[in-house]
Design a protein around this motif. Structure first.
Motif, PDB file in Angstrom:
ATOM      1  N   ALA A   1      -3.832  -8.149  -4.816  1.00 60.57           N
ATOM      2  CA  ALA A   1      -3.420  -6.845  -4.281  1.00 60.57           C
ATOM      3  C   ALA A   1      -4.010  -6.612  -2.902  1.00 60.57           C
ATOM      4  O   ALA A   1      -3.630  -5.665  -2.217  1.00 60.57           O
ATOM      5  CB  ALA A   1      -3.864  -5.735  -5.229  1.00 60.57           C
TER       6      ALA A   1
ATOM      7  N   GLY B   1      -1.765 -10.115   1.704  1.00 61.87           N
ATOM      8  CA  GLY B   1      -0.310 -10.165   1.785  1.00 61.87           C
ATOM      9  C   GLY B   1       0.238 -11.566   1.595  1.00 61.87           C
ATOM     10  O   GLY B   1      -0.490 -12.566   1.681  1.00 61.87           O
TER      11      GLY B   1
ATOM     12  N   ASP C   1      -2.370  -8.124   5.949  1.00 66.53           N
ATOM     13  CA  ASP C   1      -2.200  -6.802   5.357  1.00 66.53           C
ATOM     14  C   ASP C   1      -1.180  -6.845   4.223  1.00 66.53           C
ATOM     15  O   ASP C   1      -0.031  -7.230   4.425  1.00 66.53           O
ATOM     16  CB  ASP C   1      -1.745  -5.811   6.437  1.00 66.53           C
ATOM     17  CG  ASP C   1      -1.851  -4.368   5.996  1.00 66.53           C
ATOM     18  OD1 ASP C   1      -2.038  -4.125   4.796  1.00 66.53           O
ATOM     19  OD2 ASP C   1      -1.736  -3.482   6.852  1.00 66.53           O
ATOM     20  N   PRO C   2      -1.572  -6.430   3.007  1.00 65.01           N
ATOM     21  CA  PRO C   2      -0.641  -6.469   1.883  1.00 65.01           C
ATOM     22  C   PRO C   2       0.280  -5.254   1.818  1.00 65.01           C
ATOM     23  O   PRO C   2       1.157  -5.194   0.974  1.00 65.01           O
ATOM     24  CB  PRO C   2      -1.576  -6.487   0.672  1.00 65.01           C
ATOM     25  CG  PRO C   2      -2.764  -5.702   1.121  1.00 65.01           C
ATOM     26  CD  PRO C   2      -2.923  -6.016   2.593  1.00 65.01           C
ATOM     27  N   HIS C   3       0.081  -4.288   2.699  1.00 61.87           N
ATOM     28  CA  HIS C   3       0.825  -3.036   2.643  1.00 61.87           C
ATOM     29  C   HIS C   3       1.779  -2.867   3.818  1.00 61.87           C
ATOM     30  O   HIS C   3       1.567  -3.426   4.888  1.00 61.87           O
ATOM     31  CB  HIS C   3      -0.150  -1.844   2.660  1.00 61.87           C
ATOM     32  CG  HIS C   3      -1.060  -1.815   1.483  1.00 61.87           C
ATOM     33  ND1 HIS C   3      -2.351  -2.284   1.546  1.00 61.87           N
ATOM     34  CD2 HIS C   3      -0.867  -1.401   0.213  1.00 61.87           C
ATOM     35  CE1 HIS C   3      -2.922  -2.137   0.362  1.00 61.87           C
ATOM     36  NE2 HIS C   3      -2.034  -1.614  -0.469  1.00 61.87           N
TER      37      HIS C   3
ATOM     38  N   HIS D   1       6.252   3.538  -5.872  1.00 63.56           N
ATOM     39  CA  HIS D   1       5.167   2.627  -5.497  1.00 63.56           C
ATOM     40  C   HIS D   1       4.406   3.059  -4.248  1.00 63.56           C
ATOM     41  O   HIS D   1       3.576   2.304  -3.734  1.00 63.56           O
ATOM     42  CB  HIS D   1       5.708   1.198  -5.331  1.00 63.56           C
ATOM     43  CG  HIS D   1       5.916   0.521  -6.637  1.00 63.56           C
ATOM     44  ND1 HIS D   1       7.007   0.750  -7.439  1.00 63.56           N
ATOM     45  CD2 HIS D   1       5.134  -0.349  -7.323  1.00 63.56           C
ATOM     46  CE1 HIS D   1       6.915   0.048  -8.538  1.00 63.56           C
ATOM     47  NE2 HIS D   1       5.779  -0.627  -8.494  1.00 63.56           N
TER      48      HIS D   1
ATOM     49  N   GLU E   1       1.541   4.579  -2.398  1.00 61.34           N
ATOM     50  CA  GLU E   1       0.144   4.921  -2.696  1.00 61.34           C
ATOM     51  C   GLU E   1      -0.304   5.971  -1.690  1.00 61.34           C
ATOM     52  O   GLU E   1      -0.008   5.876  -0.508  1.00 61.34           O
ATOM     53  CB  GLU E   1      -0.744   3.676  -2.566  1.00 61.34           C
ATOM     54  CG  GLU E   1      -0.363   2.539  -3.491  1.00 61.34           C
ATOM     55  CD  GLU E   1      -1.117   1.253  -3.180  1.00 61.34           C
ATOM     56  OE1 GLU E   1      -2.143   1.311  -2.457  1.00 61.34           O
ATOM     57  OE2 GLU E   1      -0.679   0.200  -3.650  1.00 61.34           O
TER      58      GLU E   1
ATOM     59  N   ARG F   1       0.965   4.230   1.823  1.00 59.99           N
ATOM     60  CA  ARG F   1       1.347   2.837   1.975  1.00 59.99           C
ATOM     61  C   ARG F   1       2.014   2.325   0.702  1.00 59.99           C
ATOM     62  O   ARG F   1       1.912   2.942  -0.346  1.00 59.99           O
ATOM     63  CB  ARG F   1       0.124   1.992   2.312  1.00 59.99           C
ATOM     64  CG  ARG F   1      -0.947   2.054   1.233  1.00 59.99           C
ATOM     65  CD  ARG F   1      -2.352   1.799   1.789  1.00 59.99           C
ATOM     66  NE  ARG F   1      -3.361   1.962   0.772  1.00 59.99           N
ATOM     67  CZ  ARG F   1      -3.906   3.120   0.441  1.00 59.99           C
ATOM     68  NH1 ARG F   1      -3.546   4.220   1.036  1.00 59.99           N
ATOM     69  NH2 ARG F   1      -4.822   3.188  -0.501  1.00 59.99           N
TER      70      ARG F   1
ATOM     71  N   ASN G   1       2.329  -1.371  -1.489  1.00 60.56           N
ATOM     72  CA  ASN G   1       1.893  -2.756  -1.650  1.00 60.56           C
ATOM     73  C   ASN G   1       3.141  -3.618  -1.853  1.00 60.56           C
ATOM     74  O   ASN G   1       3.876  -3.432  -2.822  1.00 60.56           O
ATOM     75  CB  ASN G   1       0.931  -2.894  -2.830  1.00 60.56           C
ATOM     76  CG  ASN G   1       0.345  -4.277  -2.930  1.00 60.56           C
ATOM     77  OD1 ASN G   1       1.034  -5.229  -3.297  1.00 60.56           O
ATOM     78  ND2 ASN G   1      -0.920  -4.400  -2.591  1.00 60.56           N
TER      79      ASN G   1
END
Length: 199
Positions: free
Chosen positions: A54, A57, A139-141, A172, A174, A185, A187
């Motif tokens: 999580a 990315g 960056d995963p978001h 989803h 957040e 954001r 994910n």
């Protein structure tokens, strides 16, 4: 001289043991007990298999998935190890591009990305994170605006109604950490896994 050297050596050994062994083991043990998922990298497991983290990315390129923001990470060129090549979301080489806003290479890349997005059917204002890299390159978001701009493409590729995909995106989103820190954001990995779970 030995009277001055002996206490210094004793303190060196003592603090090496305390800060090099005792403290790291204590912190690791507390983390494993208090928050084991976070301590082990926030790994996401599906069907007994680790599919990602999580916190890091991944490069999704297929039209049926939401795409992450661009990544500036690189890797050694297999042809010439003294040079590098683009390797998006290479977790072994976290870095930003370090290109300034007036750099021609950055301007050309952003223009090319905008043209590609327009050709893919993105209309309206393009969210900045659709064409800019993050400081880490991992960056995963993405922003909710970025995800919503991709809804039409993903819905068409999966033969789903845009409203259903939009609802999934909105579910989803957040919020800010502690209600104050950061931005809203989405994910990307979590959203794409939820897409795959749709029947």
């Amino acid at each position: 001289m030995l009277a001055h050297l002996r206490p210094a050596l004793v303190l060196l050994v003592l603090f090496t043991l305390l800060t090099g062994l005792v403290y790291p083991f204590a912190v690791t043990g507390i983390a494993q007990v208090a928050m084991p998922a976070n301590a082990n990298g926030s790994l996401i497991v599906r069907d007994g298999k680790v599919v990602g983290s999580a916190l890091i990315g991944q490069a999704f390129a297929a039209p049926r998935y939401f795409h992450p923001r661009p990544s500036a990470t690189s890797a050694a060129d297999p042809q010439d190890p003294s040079k590098t090549v683009d390797a998006p979301y290479n977790a072994a080489s976290s870095s930003g591009s370090n290109l300034g806003p007036l750099n021609g290479k950055l301007i050309d890349r952003v223009k090319a990305d905008i043209e590609a997005l327009r050709a893919a059917g993105v209309t309206g204002p393009i969210p900045p994170d659709m064409v800019t890299t993050s400081a880490s390159g991992l960056d995963p978001h993405i922003s909710p605006e970025n995800a919503l701009a991709q809804v039409a493409r993903v819905a068409a590729a999966r033969n789903l109604g845009p409203d259903r995909v939009r609802q999934l995106v909105e579910a989803h989103v957040e919020g800010r950490s502690l209600g104050l820190v950061g931005e809203r954001r989405v994910n990307v990995l979590g959203l794409n896994l939820a897409l795959d779970a749709l029947r």
